[in-house]
Design a protein around this motif. Structure first.
Motif, PDB file in Angstrom:
ATOM      1  N   VAL A  67     -12.451  28.127   6.892  1.00 33.08           N
ATOM      2  CA  VAL A  67     -11.808  27.242   5.921  1.00 33.08           C
ATOM      3  C   VAL A  67     -10.549  26.653   6.549  1.00 33.08           C
ATOM      4  O   VAL A  67      -9.806  27.366   7.225  1.00 33.08           O
ATOM      5  N   MET A  68     -10.344  25.373   6.340  1.00 35.12           N
ATOM      6  CA  MET A  68      -9.183  24.710   6.911  1.00 35.12           C
ATOM      7  C   MET A  68      -8.505  23.839   5.859  1.00 35.12           C
ATOM      8  O   MET A  68      -9.173  23.161   5.075  1.00 35.12           O
ATOM      9  N   GLY A  69      -7.172  23.890   5.806  1.00 33.13           N
ATOM     10  CA  GLY A  69      -6.422  23.121   4.832  1.00 33.13           C
ATOM     11  C   GLY A  69      -5.899  21.816   5.407  1.00 33.13           C
ATOM     12  O   GLY A  69      -5.509  21.752   6.571  1.00 33.13           O
ATOM     13  N   PHE A  70      -5.911  20.777   4.579  1.00 34.41           N
ATOM     14  CA  PHE A  70      -5.424  19.470   4.989  1.00 34.41           C
ATOM     15  C   PHE A  70      -4.609  18.853   3.863  1.00 34.41           C
ATOM     16  O   PHE A  70      -4.785  19.191   2.689  1.00 34.41           O
ATOM     17  N   ARG A  71      -3.736  17.919   4.238  1.00 37.21           N
ATOM     18  CA  ARG A  71      -3.011  17.095   3.277  1.00 37.21           C
ATOM     19  C   ARG A  71      -2.998  15.659   3.794  1.00 37.21           C
ATOM     20  O   ARG A  71      -2.453  15.399   4.884  1.00 37.21           O
ATOM     21  N   LEU A 101     -14.173  10.236  -4.034  1.00 34.77           N
ATOM     22  CA  LEU A 101     -13.120  11.218  -4.281  1.00 34.77           C
ATOM     23  C   LEU A 101     -11.785  10.603  -3.883  1.00 34.77           C
ATOM     24  O   LEU A 101     -11.574  10.263  -2.719  1.00 34.77           O
ATOM     25  N   SER A 102     -10.902  10.438  -4.864  1.00 39.75           N
ATOM     26  CA  SER A 102      -9.593   9.831  -4.619  1.00 39.75           C
ATOM     27  C   SER A 102      -8.561  10.931  -4.398  1.00 39.75           C
ATOM     28  O   SER A 102      -8.407  11.830  -5.240  1.00 39.75           O
ATOM     29  N   LEU A 103      -7.865  10.863  -3.264  1.00 42.66           N
ATOM     30  CA  LEU A 103      -6.869  11.870  -2.912  1.00 42.66           C
ATOM     31  C   LEU A 103      -5.514  11.196  -2.744  1.00 42.66           C
ATOM     32  O   LEU A 103      -5.337  10.374  -1.832  1.00 42.66           O
ATOM     33  N   PRO A 104      -4.548  11.528  -3.599  1.00 44.17           N
ATOM     34  CA  PRO A 104      -3.210  10.960  -3.410  1.00 44.17           C
ATOM     35  C   PRO A 104      -2.526  11.560  -2.193  1.00 44.17           C
ATOM     36  O   PRO A 104      -2.903  12.633  -1.707  1.00 44.17           O
ATOM     37  N   ALA A 105      -1.543  10.901  -1.681  1.00 40.86           N
ATOM     38  CA  ALA A 105      -0.799  11.408  -0.526  1.00 40.86           C
ATOM     39  C   ALA A 105      -0.185  12.766  -0.853  1.00 40.86           C
ATOM     40  O   ALA A 105       0.385  12.964  -1.922  1.00 40.86           O
ATOM     41  N   GLY A 106      -0.324  13.705   0.057  1.00 42.87           N
ATOM     42  CA  GLY A 106       0.242  15.034  -0.127  1.00 42.87           C
ATOM     43  C   GLY A 106      -0.647  15.994  -0.894  1.00 42.87           C
ATOM     44  O   GLY A 106      -0.283  17.165  -1.062  1.00 42.87           O
ATOM     45  N   GLN A 107      -1.805  15.560  -1.359  1.00 43.89           N
ATOM     46  CA  GLN A 107      -2.713  16.429  -2.101  1.00 43.89           C
ATOM     47  C   GLN A 107      -3.331  17.474  -1.164  1.00 43.89           C
ATOM     48  O   GLN A 107      -3.935  17.130  -0.144  1.00 43.89           O
ATOM     49  N   SER A 108      -3.170  18.732  -1.478  1.00 42.97           N
ATOM     50  CA  SER A 108      -3.747  19.796  -0.656  1.00 42.97           C
ATOM     51  C   SER A 108      -5.243  19.902  -0.910  1.00 42.97           C
ATOM     52  O   SER A 108      -5.686  19.900  -2.060  1.00 42.97           O
ATOM     53  N   ILE A 109      -6.009  19.969   0.172  1.00 38.30           N
ATOM     54  CA  ILE A 109      -7.450  20.142   0.052  1.00 38.30           C
ATOM     55  C   ILE A 109      -7.890  21.212   1.045  1.00 38.30           C
ATOM     56  O   ILE A 109      -7.267  21.425   2.080  1.00 38.30           O
ATOM     57  N   LEU A 110      -8.957  21.911   0.709  1.00 40.46           N
ATOM     58  CA  LEU A 110      -9.551  22.915   1.578  1.00 40.46           C
ATOM     59  C   LEU A 110     -10.949  22.456   1.954  1.00 40.46           C
ATOM     60  O   LEU A 110     -11.759  22.134   1.083  1.00 40.46           O
ATOM     61  N   LEU A 111     -11.216  22.421   3.255  1.00 36.66           N
ATOM     62  CA  LEU A 111     -12.527  22.038   3.746  1.00 36.66           C
ATOM     63  C   LEU A 111     -13.254  23.275   4.249  1.00 36.66           C
ATOM     64  O   LEU A 111     -12.721  24.050   5.036  1.00 36.66           O
TER      65      LEU A 111
END
Length: 252
Positions: free
Chosen positions: A129-133, A147-157
Motif C-alpha cells: 500500500v502506498m500513500g499519495f497526495r 474520481l475527482s481529487l482536490p489538491a492535498g487529498q490523501s489517497i491510498l493505492l
C-alpha cells in the motif's frame, strides 16, 4: 548498538563528505560512500542529519525488503521449472566466474532473471500500500465514472496484482515483461520526490542473488504452507540441490 549507530554514522558521513570537498577522496565533487553531493554553495543541500538518515535507510531499511523480494522470487521459480531453467542458462553465460562479475553492467544480460523479479514484485509487492497526495486538483478517469481529487487529498493505492490490464493476474508469468507489461503503471518503489533511494541497489542485489542461486542450485519446493505477514513470506522452505559442474561445486 542502535545508539552507537545513531552517534557514529553522522560523524562518518560528515568526514566522508569533507574528504570529497577537500579533494582528498575519490572525487572532489561527490561523497562516494553516501551519495551526498558536495554543494559549491555553503549551507545549501541536505543537512548532515538528513544525509545520515538516508545512509541508514539504505543500510538497514533495505535489508528485510530486499531479502523478501529475493525469497518470493526464488519461491515462484521453484514452482516454475521452465522459467528457472531459462534463468539458469543465462546466468551460466553471464556469471561465469565465482561470485559477482567484475563489471556490474554485465547484469543487464540477465533478462529472464530481471523479468522474474519484476513479476514477483507484481504478485508480492514488498510495500503493498502506498500513500499519495495530489499537488493540484486531479480527475482520474475510470470506466463509467470519474474520481475527482482536490489538491492535498490523501489517497491510498493498493499495489495489487489484480489489475484489469494484466491477463491472468494470479499467474506467475515472467515472460509477460518482454511484451506490453512495461507500458503498464507499475511503481513498487514509489514515484516522484519520495522515490526509493535504494531502488537500484535493491534490484542489483536481487538480480545477482537470484541469478547465482539458479546457476548453482536446482530449486524445488520443500512442502509446507507458505503464508504472508505484512508482505513478508512465512513458512517458505525450498529444497536446493547443487548442480554438478557449477562454480560452487568446483570450489567445494
Amino acid at each position: 548498538m542502535g545508539a552507537r549507530v545513531r552517534t557514529d554514522l553522522p560523524a562518518a558521513v560528515r568526514e566522508d563528505a569533507d574528504r570529497g570537498q577537500r579533494g582528498t577522496g575519490r572525487s572532489s565533487r561527490r561523497c562516494c560512500a553516501t551519495g551526498r553531493t558536495a554543494s559549491p554553495v555553503p549551507g545549501s543541500g541536505p543537512s548532515w542529519k538528513d544525509s545520515a538518515s538516508m545512509v541508514l535507510t539504505m543500510m538497514l531499511a533495505g535489508q528485510d525488503t530486499t531479502s523478501s523480494l529475493i525469497a518470493w522470487t526464488l519461491h515462484h521459480l521453484a514452482g516454475d521449472p521452465d522459467t528457472q531453467e531459462r534463468v539458469r542458462a543465462e546466468a551460466a553465460t553471464v556469471l561465469r566466474e565465482f561470485g559477482p562479475p567484475a563489471d556490474p553492467a554485465a547484469l543487464r544480460g540477465l533478462r529472464h532473471t530481471d523479468a522474474a523479479i519484476q513479476e514477483s514484485l507484481r504478485l508480492r509487492p514488498v510495500v503493498p500500500v502506498m500513500g499519495f497526495r495530489p499537488t493540484r486538483h486531479t480527475v482520474l478517469h475510470g470506466t463509467g465514472y470519474d474520481l475527482s481529487l482536490p489538491a492535498g487529498q490523501s489517497i491510498l493505492l493498493l499495489l495489487s496484482h489484480g489489475a484489469r490490464a494484466v491477463p491472468d493476474p494470479d499467474e506467475f508469468r515472467p515472460r509477460r515483461w518482454f511484451g506490453t507489461m512495461t507500458a503498464q503503471p507499475f511503481f513498487p518503489f514509489g514515484a516522484g520526490p519520495r522515490f526509493c533511494p535504494g531502488h537500484n541497489l535493491a534490484l542489483l542485489e536481487a538480480t545477482l542473488v537470484v541469478g547465482l542461486a539458479c546457476r548453482d542450485f536446482q530449486l524445488a519446493p520443500d512442502g509446507g504452507k507458505v503464508g504472508e505477514k505484512l508482505a513478508f513470506p512465512t513458512g517458505l522452505r525450498l529444497r536446493p540441490q547443487l548442480r554438478p559442474g557449477t562454480a560452487g561445486a568446483t570450489r567445494r
